[in-house]
Design a protein around this motif. Structure first.
Motif, PDB file in Angstrom:
ATOM      1  N   UNK A   1     -61.586 -23.042   9.665  1.00 20.98           N
ATOM      2  CA  UNK A   1     -60.400 -23.760  10.132  1.00 20.98           C
ATOM      3  C   UNK A   1     -59.867 -24.606   8.985  1.00 20.98           C
ATOM      4  N   UNK A   2     -58.565 -24.544   8.766  1.00 19.41           N
ATOM      5  CA  UNK A   2     -57.955 -25.257   7.653  1.00 19.41           C
ATOM      6  C   UNK A   2     -57.235 -26.509   8.136  1.00 19.41           C
ATOM      7  N   UNK A   3     -57.595 -27.650   7.569  1.00 16.44           N
ATOM      8  CA  UNK A   3     -56.884 -28.899   7.808  1.00 16.44           C
ATOM      9  C   UNK A   3     -56.585 -29.530   6.449  1.00 16.44           C
ATOM     10  N   UNK A   4     -55.847 -30.632   6.477  1.00 19.10           N
ATOM     11  CA  UNK A   4     -55.520 -31.305   5.221  1.00 19.10           C
ATOM     12  C   UNK A   4     -56.769 -31.815   4.512  1.00 19.10           C
ATOM     13  N   UNK A   5     -57.854 -32.042   5.275  1.00 12.61           N
ATOM     14  CA  UNK A   5     -59.088 -32.580   4.694  1.00 12.61           C
ATOM     15  C   UNK A   5     -60.121 -31.498   4.378  1.00 12.61           C
TER      16      UNK A   5
ATOM     17  N   UNK B   1     -47.439 -36.925   3.859  1.00 12.64           N
ATOM     18  CA  UNK B   1     -48.290 -38.044   4.272  1.00 12.64           C
ATOM     19  C   UNK B   1     -47.724 -39.373   3.793  1.00 12.64           C
ATOM     20  N   UNK B   2     -47.181 -39.396   2.567  1.00 14.11           N
ATOM     21  CA  UNK B   2     -46.578 -40.623   2.057  1.00 14.11           C
ATOM     22  C   UNK B   2     -45.393 -41.032   2.925  1.00 14.11           C
ATOM     23  N   UNK B   3     -44.591 -40.064   3.350  1.00  8.36           N
ATOM     24  CA  UNK B   3     -43.466 -40.348   4.233  1.00  8.36           C
ATOM     25  C   UNK B   3     -43.956 -40.848   5.586  1.00  8.36           C
ATOM     26  N   UNK B   4     -44.950 -40.160   6.145  1.00  7.86           N
ATOM     27  CA  UNK B   4     -45.454 -40.514   7.475  1.00  7.86           C
ATOM     28  C   UNK B   4     -46.086 -41.900   7.488  1.00  7.86           C
ATOM     29  N   UNK B   5     -46.935 -42.191   6.509  1.00  3.36           N
ATOM     30  CA  UNK B   5     -47.587 -43.501   6.487  1.00  3.36           C
ATOM     31  C   UNK B   5     -46.562 -44.611   6.253  1.00  3.36           C
ATOM     32  N   UNK B   6     -45.530 -44.318   5.456  1.00  4.68           N
ATOM     33  CA  UNK B   6     -44.468 -45.302   5.253  1.00  4.68           C
ATOM     34  C   UNK B   6     -43.758 -45.623   6.556  1.00  4.68           C
ATOM     35  N   UNK B   7     -43.477 -44.587   7.345  1.00  6.84           N
ATOM     36  CA  UNK B   7     -42.837 -44.786   8.643  1.00  6.84           C
ATOM     37  C   UNK B   7     -43.744 -45.567   9.586  1.00  6.84           C
ATOM     38  N   UNK B   8     -45.017 -45.185   9.635  1.00  5.78           N
ATOM     39  CA  UNK B   8     -45.966 -45.847  10.534  1.00  5.78           C
ATOM     40  C   UNK B   8     -46.071 -47.332  10.211  1.00  5.78           C
TER      41      UNK B   8
ATOM     42  N   UNK C   1     -39.108 -37.123  15.300  1.00  6.56           N
ATOM     43  CA  UNK C   1     -39.550 -37.303  13.918  1.00  6.56           C
ATOM     44  C   UNK C   1     -41.047 -37.027  13.799  1.00  6.56           C
ATOM     45  N   UNK C   2     -41.821 -37.642  14.696  1.00  2.00           N
ATOM     46  CA  UNK C   2     -43.279 -37.466  14.654  1.00  2.00           C
ATOM     47  C   UNK C   2     -43.664 -36.006  14.884  1.00  2.00           C
ATOM     48  N   UNK C   3     -43.013 -35.361  15.855  1.00  4.50           N
ATOM     49  CA  UNK C   3     -43.310 -33.954  16.148  1.00  4.50           C
ATOM     50  C   UNK C   3     -42.954 -33.066  14.963  1.00  4.50           C
ATOM     51  N   UNK C   4     -41.815 -33.369  14.314  1.00  2.00           N
ATOM     52  CA  UNK C   4     -41.409 -32.585  13.153  1.00  2.00           C
ATOM     53  C   UNK C   4     -42.393 -32.698  12.009  1.00  2.00           C
ATOM     54  N   UNK C   5     -42.889 -33.904  11.769  1.00  2.00           N
ATOM     55  CA  UNK C   5     -43.878 -34.098  10.700  1.00  2.00           C
ATOM     56  C   UNK C   5     -45.178 -33.378  11.026  1.00  2.00           C
ATOM     57  N   UNK C   6     -45.632 -33.485  12.282  1.00  2.00           N
ATOM     58  CA  UNK C   6     -46.867 -32.792  12.673  1.00  2.00           C
ATOM     59  C   UNK C   6     -46.710 -31.286  12.550  1.00  2.00           C
ATOM     60  N   UNK C   7     -45.575 -30.786  13.007  1.00  2.00           N
ATOM     61  CA  UNK C   7     -45.337 -29.341  12.968  1.00  2.00           C
ATOM     62  C   UNK C   7     -45.299 -28.829  11.534  1.00  2.00           C
ATOM     63  N   UNK C   8     -44.617 -29.568  10.656  1.00  2.00           N
ATOM     64  CA  UNK C   8     -44.533 -29.148   9.259  1.00  2.00           C
ATOM     65  C   UNK C   8     -45.895 -29.194   8.596  1.00  2.00           C
ATOM     66  N   UNK C   9     -46.650 -30.246   8.883  1.00  2.00           N
ATOM     67  CA  UNK C   9     -48.001 -30.350   8.332  1.00  2.00           C
ATOM     68  C   UNK C   9     -48.871 -29.193   8.813  1.00  2.00           C
ATOM     69  N   UNK C  10     -48.743 -28.865  10.102  1.00  2.00           N
ATOM     70  CA  UNK C  10     -49.516 -27.749  10.657  1.00  2.00           C
ATOM     71  C   UNK C  10     -49.130 -26.434   9.984  1.00  2.00           C
ATOM     72  N   UNK C  11     -47.832 -26.252   9.713  1.00  2.00           N
ATOM     73  CA  UNK C  11     -47.377 -25.034   9.050  1.00  2.00           C
ATOM     74  C   UNK C  11     -47.939 -24.940   7.631  1.00  2.00           C
TER      75      UNK C  11
END
Length: 483
Positions: free
Chosen positions: A155-159, A200-207, A47-57
């Protein structure tokens, strides 16, 4: 994201979450199974890897859009320079009374290139020069060229704060509402960030949900070292109430010793660490990364934490506030991860709860076969969680798999709408192009037929002229003879 059919698509975020739920339900049935605990950790990592990968994409797509904007800006600048050069030639040619149709066609082609990339206004002056402006009136071509400026990000990040497009130092990003550049700006600054917010809302909810449960329990047997995930300093103020129990428990779950700390007695984190370090058999410190670390100095015994009636920062328990029992870390989809120590050793997964009634040495303090904590994990995924409004999704109450499916469904809908809008726009463009071509273009078949007609008429006219010439010659001969 995978497809909408999350039950059959193993690449879907929703299916990864469903697989984690299944693993937790299995563990609830046999909470003392190391094999099932390992399966839970593996599923959680998926789950964590999938979220990171999707965010990176997503950020990769934003970077691609940023790069394409830079390329399109260069194309616009080249077209602006072409228009300026052709303006000079057209004005000079018309002043000399020369035909400038071919030059004007070339200029129109350059203008069409710009119009395909961004929305502009233009008009032709009395001298024949074409002037081009943005939709708000910023000059791009008047008596000279005013080039667009744009600096793509490294370099592009969410921030990442993305750059705008300027002309002579004036930001015209808001003037560009259509064309390829307008679409890329929308994609980079609105569409993709909205999806990132949803992830991010999904990820923080899980965390938050997983850690809230894991911090109420302990591994069975308990770990010999607990390291928090919250960064603190000894000088940080500490305000809490209630009592927290720090217990040493052997590998069989029997109580070795314990100490109860009145949290209201400490004013700083440093005071608390000092008190923890003073417990027999416990070594407490703040490591180089600013994390609270508790280690057992008693051979064959680990550390278990129990909350008697204690709360600390913002209503969190002692363990939760310092992240001593966190199973996942991160602040969003980009950096969500399974705790490194847990990933290396799945037996560290908290599956048991410290029995607070065990107070005598040798009392059973931890039962590895109890399903209380494992049941709590499973219930997290079958029950509804409140999600705040994020991206294009409104605030809602949903299970985690359902919320993940909503993200995928929303993206699919937007993609479908965009494809439909593109088809409509292409049809309109094709119809307009056909209309323009009919009005101003050349039909080769018609022109060939006309040339053939003209050739026939020319031949007939030549014969008439030849006949008339012969008649005049005969007439002149007759006049000469009569004289």
């Amino acid at each position: 994201f995978g497809s909408l059919t999350s039950d059959t698509d193993s690449d879907s975020i929703a299916s990864d979450i469903t697989a984690l739920e299944t693993a937790l339900v299995d563990l609830a049935g046999s909470p003392d199974s190391d094999t099932l605990a390992a399966a839970v950790v593996t599923a959680l990592d998926e789950v964590a890897s999938g979220l990171r990968s999707t965010s990176s994409s997503l950020q990769s797509l934003r970077a691609d859009a940023d790069t394409e904007i830079a390329s399109d800006v260069d194309t616009v600048n080249q077209a602006l320079a072409t228009i300026a050069d052709l303006n000079a030639a057209i004005v000079a040619g018309q002043a000399r009374g020369e035909a400038t149709g071919d030059l004007e066609d070339q200029r129109t082609t350059a203008l069409e290139t710009i119009s395909g990339l961004m929305d502009v206004n233009w008009y032709t002056t009395s001298t024949g020069a074409l002037q081009v402006y943005t939709s708000s009136g910023v000059a791009l071509v008047d008596s000279s060229v005013h080039e667009l400026s744009f600096d793509p990000v490294a370099e592009m990040t969410a921030d990442t704060v993305t750059g705008g497009i300027t002309v002579g130092g004036k930001d015209i990003t808001g003037d560009i509402g259509s064309g390829a550049i307008g679409a890329l700006l929308t994609l980079r600054d609105e569409t993709l960030p909205a999806v990132q917010d949803e992830l991010d809302e999904l990820a923080t909810g899980l965390i938050e949900a997983l850690n809230a449960v894991s911090n109420t329990g302990t591994a069975a047997p308990p770990s010999t070292t607990l390291t928090g995930t919250t960064e603190v300093a000894a000088s940080d103020g500490f305000s809490a109430s209630g009592t927290t129990r720090i217990a040493l428990v052997d590998d069989d779950g029997a109580l070795v010793s314990y100490a109860d700390l009145d949290l209201s007695a400490y004013d700083t984190v440093g005071d608390l660490v000092t008190a923890l370090d003073a417990i027999d058999g416990v070594d407490a410190s703040i490591d180089a990364d600013g994390r609270l670390t508790l280690s057992s100095t008693v051979a064959g015994a680990g550390i278990a934490i129990g909350t008697l009636d204690g709360e600390t920062f913002d209503g969190e328990t002692f363990s939760e506030a310092f992240g001593l029992g966190d199973v996942v870390t991160g602040t969003g989809a980009a950096d969500i991860r399974v705790d490194a120590a847990l990933l290396a050793d799945s037996t560290r997964l908290p599956t048991a709860i410290l029995d607070e009634t065990a107070t005598a040495t040798g009392d059973l303090a931890i039962t590895s076969g109890a399903s209380t904590l494992a049941d709590a994990y499973a219930e997290l995924f079958s029950a509804s969680t409140d999600f705040a409004a994020a991206g294009t999704l409104s605030a809602r109450s949903s299970d985690f798999a359902g919320y993940a499916s909503s993200i995928v469904s929303g993206v699919a809908t937007r993609a479908s709408n965009a494809a439909s809008a593109l088809t409509t726009a292409e049809t309109i463009e094709s119809n307009l192009a056909s209309t323009i071509s009919s009005a101003s273009g050349v039909n080769l078949d018609e022109e060939t037929a006309r040339i053939s007609d003209y050739q026939t008429l020319y031949s007939a006219a030549a014969q008439v002229i030849q006949t008339v010439d012969e008649m005049f010659a005969t007439l002149l001969d007759m006049v000469d003879q009569a004289m």
